[in-house]
Write a protein that holds these residues in place. Structure first.
Motif, PDB file in Angstrom:
ATOM      1  N   MET A  46      -2.431  37.976  -2.217  1.00  0.00           N
ATOM      2  CA  MET A  46      -2.259  36.595  -1.767  1.00  0.00           C
ATOM      3  C   MET A  46      -0.791  36.225  -1.728  1.00  0.00           C
ATOM      4  O   MET A  46      -0.333  35.490  -0.867  1.00  0.00           O
TER       5      MET A  46
ATOM      6  N   THR B 131      -7.237  37.741  -5.602  1.00  0.00           N
ATOM      7  CA  THR B 131      -7.882  37.603  -4.293  1.00  0.00           C
ATOM      8  C   THR B 131      -6.948  38.240  -3.277  1.00  0.00           C
ATOM      9  O   THR B 131      -5.741  38.024  -3.319  1.00  0.00           O
TER      10      THR B 131
ATOM     11  N   TYR C  16      -5.771  39.185   0.742  1.00  0.00           N
ATOM     12  CA  TYR C  16      -5.807  38.860   2.154  1.00  0.00           C
ATOM     13  C   TYR C  16      -5.953  40.155   2.953  1.00  0.00           C
ATOM     14  O   TYR C  16      -5.282  41.144   2.668  1.00  0.00           O
TER      15      TYR C  16
ATOM     16  N   GLU D 119     -17.609  44.131  -2.723  1.00  0.00           N
ATOM     17  CA  GLU D 119     -17.586  42.674  -2.556  1.00  0.00           C
ATOM     18  C   GLU D 119     -17.472  42.313  -1.075  1.00  0.00           C
ATOM     19  O   GLU D 119     -16.759  42.972  -0.322  1.00  0.00           O
TER      20      GLU D 119
ATOM     21  N   GLY E 215     -16.427  39.601   1.997  1.00  0.00           N
ATOM     22  CA  GLY E 215     -15.375  38.618   2.218  1.00  0.00           C
ATOM     23  C   GLY E 215     -15.751  37.622   3.294  1.00  0.00           C
ATOM     24  O   GLY E 215     -16.868  37.616   3.806  1.00  0.00           O
TER      25      GLY E 215
ATOM     26  N   VAL F 161     -10.430  36.885   3.547  1.00  0.00           N
ATOM     27  CA  VAL F 161     -10.137  36.891   2.115  1.00  0.00           C
ATOM     28  C   VAL F 161     -11.269  37.601   1.376  1.00  0.00           C
ATOM     29  O   VAL F 161     -12.446  37.392   1.686  1.00  0.00           O
TER      30      VAL F 161
ATOM     31  N   PRO G  91     -12.530  38.843  -2.696  1.00  0.00           N
ATOM     32  CA  PRO G  91     -12.279  38.818  -4.147  1.00  0.00           C
ATOM     33  C   PRO G  91     -11.908  40.210  -4.635  1.00  0.00           C
ATOM     34  O   PRO G  91     -12.332  41.224  -4.060  1.00  0.00           O
ATOM     35  N   ASN G  92     -11.115  40.271  -5.713  1.00  0.00           N
ATOM     36  CA  ASN G  92     -10.638  41.567  -6.199  1.00  0.00           C
ATOM     37  C   ASN G  92     -10.626  41.607  -7.725  1.00  0.00           C
ATOM     38  O   ASN G  92      -9.645  42.003  -8.353  1.00  0.00           O
TER      39      ASN G  92
END
Length: 369
Positions: free
Chosen positions: A61, A209, A211, A253, A255, A276, A278-279
């Motif tokens: 991010m 998070t 990109y 996940e 996005g 985006v 999540p991480n």
């Protein structure tokens, strides 16, 4: 006479053999005509989800380069590469001795300025009383007033220097501006650093998070706009997307597309898109690459194999079976496909029978049934 009858028999046998051969050839041809054509009756009772892949780059991010704001030798190094840090955590400590001394000097100068102001104020007030009694001239009054104002300004200047000295001392503790992960550490304890150095002390990557950036063609963008009404509605209502990593695995996940650029690149004819992801597991790293997989869902649609079509420039044809013969039909298909099937939007309907493969080898009016 016997010889003539024998010759006649031979000719009869030859004629029968030829007749049988001709019959056999005709039968085989008919069978070959009926074989080799895979026909299928279309239905519109299934939902299809087609994944479209886009090459993508992955970034945190924010990747913040950390530079010192004051000069000096690194006295302490509190982190290592890959450490997870919190906002405000002290990463480096630069030699504080000269900055502590500068602060003490600034504090002392403030006290001196306060004393000078107090003296100037007393002198000014006393002169005002004497001037009222006409003991001193207006020149003396103006002089003492100027000295008072000068002392007042000197105190403000001294206080500003104290603030600057405190700030410089605080800058000796280089803190993390955000939560994130520490990058490489090119400077160690004892290294001389300054604010004008070309290489940062380190980089803090906020990768809780991530990109993911990719590009769409103008036609793909228009298709999205038509499907959802507007680009804003597409961003709001599009289903969750997936990320295929560089090793071919799909990231666990899902996005979401967050924004679409409002400008089309004139050189490439593409528009930038940002998603985006999540991480929490920290599996994604800034600078990595992959493929974004975007689903397109079609409800109660007609899907046909791509082998059942022929493409002529920008037109797509399929062969519909009419009275047992192949009749070419112009169809309109969805702008996205998986390389195996087309979603038919117009030109065919449920119940139609088509040639399911080998359409490129068929001629108009070929008997297929």
């Amino acid at each position: 006479m016997t010889k003539k009858i024998g010759k006649l028999n031979v000719w009869l046998m030859l004629l029968v053999s030829c007749a049988m051969g001709i019959t056999s050839c005709k039968t085989e041809t008919k069978e070959n005509t009926q074989k080799g054509y895979n026909l299928v009756t279309l239905t519109a009772d299934t939902d299809k989800e087609i994944m479209t892949s886009y090459s993508a780059s992955i970034e945190g991010m924010q990747d913040i380069d950390i530079y010192p704001q004051v000069s000096g030798y690194i006295e302490k190094l509190n982190v290592s590469e890959g450490d997870v840090v919190r906002q405000g955590e002290v990463l480096f400590v630069i030699d504080q001795v000269p900055y502590k001394a500068a602060l003490e000097t600034a504090v002392a100068n403030v006290e001196v300025a306060k004393a000078s102001l107090a003296t100037a104020e007393l002198t000014y007030k006393s002169t005002k009383e004497l001037y009222a009694k006409k003991v001193v001239s207006s020149f003396n009054l103006q002089t003492t007033e100027n000295e008072y104002l000068t002392a007042k300004a000197q105190l403000a200047q001294a206080k500003a220097q104290e603030v600057n000295a405190r700030n410089n001392l605080s800058y000796t503790e280089v803190k993390s501006p955000s939560n994130g992960v520490i990058g490489m550490l090119p400077y160690r304890v004892g290294a001389l650093v300054s604010s004008n150095m070309s290489q940062p002390l380190t980089t803090v990557s906020d990768n809780a998070t991530m990109y993911v950036y990719f590009s769409m063609t103008e036609n793909q963008l228009l298709a999205l706009a038509r499907q959802y009404g507007t680009i804003d509605k597409a961003v709001e209502n599009m289903p969750a997307i997936q990320l295929q990593l560089n090793d071919g695995s799909v990231y666990e996940e899902k996005g979401k597309i967050e924004s679409v650029s409002g400008v089309i690149d004139k050189e490439t004819g593409t528009v930038g898109v940002r998603a985006v992801f999540p991480n929490a597991s920290r599996l994604l790293h800034s600078g990595a690459s992959g493929n974004v997989l975007i689903p397109s869902v079609y409800k109660k649609c007609i899907a046909i194999p791509q082998g059942a079509t022929v493409q002529l420039q920008d037109k797509i044809l399929a062969y519909k079976v009419v009275d047992g013969k192949a009749v070419s039909t112009l169809i309109k298909v969805a702008p996205v496909n998986d390389g195996k099937e087309y979603i038919v939007l117009n030109g065919l309907k449920a119940g139609d029978e088509i040639v399911a493969d080998g359409a490129g080898m068929i001629r108009e009016g070929t008997q297929v049934k």
